[in-house]
Enzyme design. Structure first.
Site, PDB file in Angstrom:
ATOM      1  N   GLU A   1      -5.227  -8.453   0.667  1.00 33.74           N
ATOM      2  CA  GLU A   1      -5.823  -8.265   2.262  1.00 33.74           C
ATOM      3  C   GLU A   1      -7.172  -7.922   2.011  1.00 33.74           C
ATOM      4  O   GLU A   1      -7.701  -6.942   1.062  1.00 33.74           O
ATOM      5  CB  GLU A   1      -5.161  -7.003   2.722  1.00 33.74           C
ATOM      6  CG  GLU A   1      -3.738  -7.247   3.256  1.00 33.74           C
ATOM      7  CD  GLU A   1      -3.417  -6.050   4.097  1.00 33.74           C
ATOM      8  OE1 GLU A   1      -4.356  -5.132   4.633  1.00 33.74           O
ATOM      9  OE2 GLU A   1      -2.107  -5.802   3.977  1.00 33.74           O
TER      10      GLU A   1
ATOM     11  N   GLU B   1       0.820  -1.092  -0.016  1.00 36.51           N
ATOM     12  CA  GLU B   1       0.082  -0.130  -0.048  1.00 36.51           C
ATOM     13  C   GLU B   1       0.945   1.151  -0.022  1.00 36.51           C
ATOM     14  O   GLU B   1       0.942   1.828   0.898  1.00 36.51           O
ATOM     15  CB  GLU B   1      -0.934  -0.052   1.130  1.00 36.51           C
ATOM     16  CG  GLU B   1      -1.860  -1.236   1.123  1.00 36.51           C
ATOM     17  CD  GLU B   1      -3.067  -0.918   2.154  1.00 36.51           C
ATOM     18  OE1 GLU B   1      -3.052   0.162   3.052  1.00 36.51           O
ATOM     19  OE2 GLU B   1      -3.961  -1.813   2.324  1.00 36.51           O
TER      20      GLU B   1
HETATM   21  C1  BGC Z   1      -2.540  -2.639   5.930  1.00 35.82           C
HETATM   22  C2  BGC Z   1      -2.531  -3.578   7.330  1.00 35.82           C
HETATM   23  C3  BGC Z   1      -3.426  -3.091   8.192  1.00 35.82           C
HETATM   24  C4  BGC Z   1      -5.242  -3.270   7.642  1.00 35.82           C
HETATM   25  C5  BGC Z   1      -6.197  -2.906   8.586  1.00 35.82           C
HETATM   26  C6  BGC Z   1      -3.932  -2.342   5.525  1.00 35.82           C
HETATM   27  O1  BGC Z   1      -4.039  -1.041   5.200  1.00 35.82           O
HETATM   28  O2  BGC Z   1      -1.674  -3.172   5.053  1.00 35.82           O
HETATM   29  O3  BGC Z   1      -1.138  -3.396   7.715  1.00 35.82           O
HETATM   30  O4  BGC Z   1      -3.514  -3.717   9.559  1.00 35.82           O
HETATM   31  O5  BGC Z   1      -5.226  -2.282   6.665  1.00 35.82           O
HETATM   32  O6  BGC Z   1      -6.132  -1.546   8.792  1.00 35.82           O
END
Ligand code: BGC
Length: 473
Positions: A383, A195
């Site tokens: 993610e 990100e």
């Molecule tokens: C990030 C993580 C973070 C997750 C939840 C993402 O933007 O890569 O490190 O914990 O979001 O907020």
């Protein structure tokens, strides 16, 4: 006349709802087997959020160590000094991962464990630690996927400007080269950055994340040097690791106009350029998205001859990370941007514990948007997840709302896939509960509950749900 007009509207809307009903996948009856045999299922995590052991065995200080040790930056002044102690418990965590039937594990390397000062001297114990993690994955039949940079820049490099110093391209290249040489025989799947819009925006523009820098000039420099370093790192991985599968991950959110009003369209275009296009398009050879936000042209002040070419790199896949949708409106503040994101609270929509809107269709929309790029060959959702106020009762965590979240989001991922978007994998954020940056330990995202007093682990109901869905047939 009037009757027939109404009738055709009725007919059209009937056809439309039929079409929508056909396309939508029922979340309640969703089974993960519908994604097919080749679809990759994994969990994701990041070094600073889980490892702890912040100064053990020769590790150097990162900007997150520094930032969390400064009072007032983090909720309840918490820090990742111990985090969930993955450094000492990785075997147990990889076993839990495997027991939930995931076959792919995404973790990041802490730059300062390898190079305590960011460059120069190597720390053999840190190098060995990641061999241990990789070997344990392989021994348990789990494929390791490495992220090179998940936000924990060496403090020593930050003192020389960090991502706002053009030399970072060389520093990051040397680090990449070392990791590729060292681990490239065992690891084929690499993600260069996590990100960039997140760490550049929050860390170098808004000061909300480490290193706490602010201002447009920092933002523009950090943007350009990050994009150059990302492409260069991709080239190094390509030339060093045989049969490498190389990607980078991007935070992406569909951007919509507040109340659907057309007067907000420029605000929507600007936020879309900043949040979704700025870091992806240069690598695709499209340059920076000036058409969406003309003020970005100021980046050119930091460009040198040949940079336009160096920004390009053909990634094998794009990692998409979606947590919420953005609703934008034209606004008198801040200047230049003249746009504002409308808080989800003001829109009375369902939100998670951090106030992120729960909007499952958003992942479908953003996958469709990214699927439109000609140069994007494959997409992996690297993610997606939700924080819930979990509680441990008699060794169990009943997190039905998290299961509902996954069903709803995954049915939208499947919908995009069925419509031809080349999405081939999904990584849950996150394996265990962990340190959620400025928010500290309060938001729990894991499939595995961690008792922060004892560091004991307990698989949540959502983890058992994945275990059942992903069980070999
Ligand atoms: C990030 C993580 C973070 C997750 C939840 C993402 O933007 O890569 O490190 O914990 O979001 O907020």
């Amino acid at each position: 006349m009037r009757i027939s007009a109404n009738f055709s509207i009725l007919l059209l809307s009937g056809l439309f709802s039929f079409a929508t009903a056909q396309a939508t996948i029922n979340a309640d009856t969703l089974h993960l087997s519908s994604f097919g045999e080749d679809f990759k299922w994994g969990t994701a995590c990041a070094a600073y959020q889980i490892e702890g052991a912040w100064n053990s065995d020769g590790k150097g200080v990162s900007i997150w160590d520094e930032f969390t040790h400064t009072k007032g930056n983090i909720h309840a002044n918490e820090n990742g000094d111990v985090a969930v102690d993955f450094y000492h418990r990785y075997k147990e965590d990889i076993r839990l991962h495997k027991e939930m039937n995931f076959d792919v594990f995404r973790f990041s390397i802490s730059w300062t464990r390898i190079f305590p000062d960011g460059v120069g001297q190597i720390n053999p114990a840190g190098v060995q630690f990641y061999h241990g993690v990789i070997d344990e994955c392989i021994a348990q039949g789990v494929e390791p996927w490495i992220t090179l940079y998940h936000w924990d820049l060496p403090q020593n490099l930050q003192e020389q400007g960090g991502w706002t110093n053009r030399e970072i391209i060389d520093w990051f290249s040397a680090y990449t080269q070392f990791c590729a040489n060292e681990y490239g025989d065992k690891v084929k799947n690499w993600m260069v950055m996590n990100e960039p819009a997140g760490f550049v925006g929050l860390g170098y523009m808004m000061g909300y994340h480490a290193p706490g820098e602010k201002g447009i000039s920092n933002f523009l420099k950090a943007t350009h040097y990050t994009c150059l370093a990302m492409a260069e790192s991709g080239r190094i991985l390509r030339s060093t690791v045989n049969n490498a599968n190389i990607g980078s991950t991007f935070s992406c959110s569909p951007v919509e106009s507040y109340k659907g009003k057309s007067k907000n369209s420029r605000a929507v275009a600007k936020l879309d350029a900043l949040l979704n296009r700025l870091f992806i398009e240069p690598s695709l050879g499209l340059g920076y998205p000036y058409d969406g936000f003309s003020a970005l042209r100021k980046i050119e002040k930091h460009m040198e001859e040949g940079d336009a070419e160096k920004l390009k790199f053909e990634f094998d896949f794009i990692g998409v990370q979606n947590y919420f949708r953005v609703v934008a409106k034209r606004h008198l503040w801040p200047p230049v941007l003249w746009a504002k994101q409308i808080d989800s609270k003001k829109r009375s929509v369902p939100v998670n514990e951090m106030g992120f809107e729960i909007y499952p269709e958003g992942i479908y929309q953003i996958l469709k948007q990214l699927g439109e790029y000609e140069g994007v060959r494959e997409i992996i959702v690297t993610e997606n997840g939700v924080c819930v106020k979990d509680s441990l009762e008699n060794g169990r965590v009943h997190d039905q709302s998290r299961i509902d979240f996954f069903k709803a989001y995954l049915s939208n991922v499947l919908r995009a896939k069925n419509e031809g978007v080349p999405v081939n994998g999904y990584f849950v954020w996150s394996l265990t509960d962990n340190f959620e940056w400025s928010e500290g330990f309060e938001p729990r995202f894991g499939l595995v509950y961690v008792d922060y007093e004892t560091l004991e682990r307990a698989v949540k109901d959502s983890g058992f749900w994945f275990a059942k869905e992903l069980a070999p047939r």
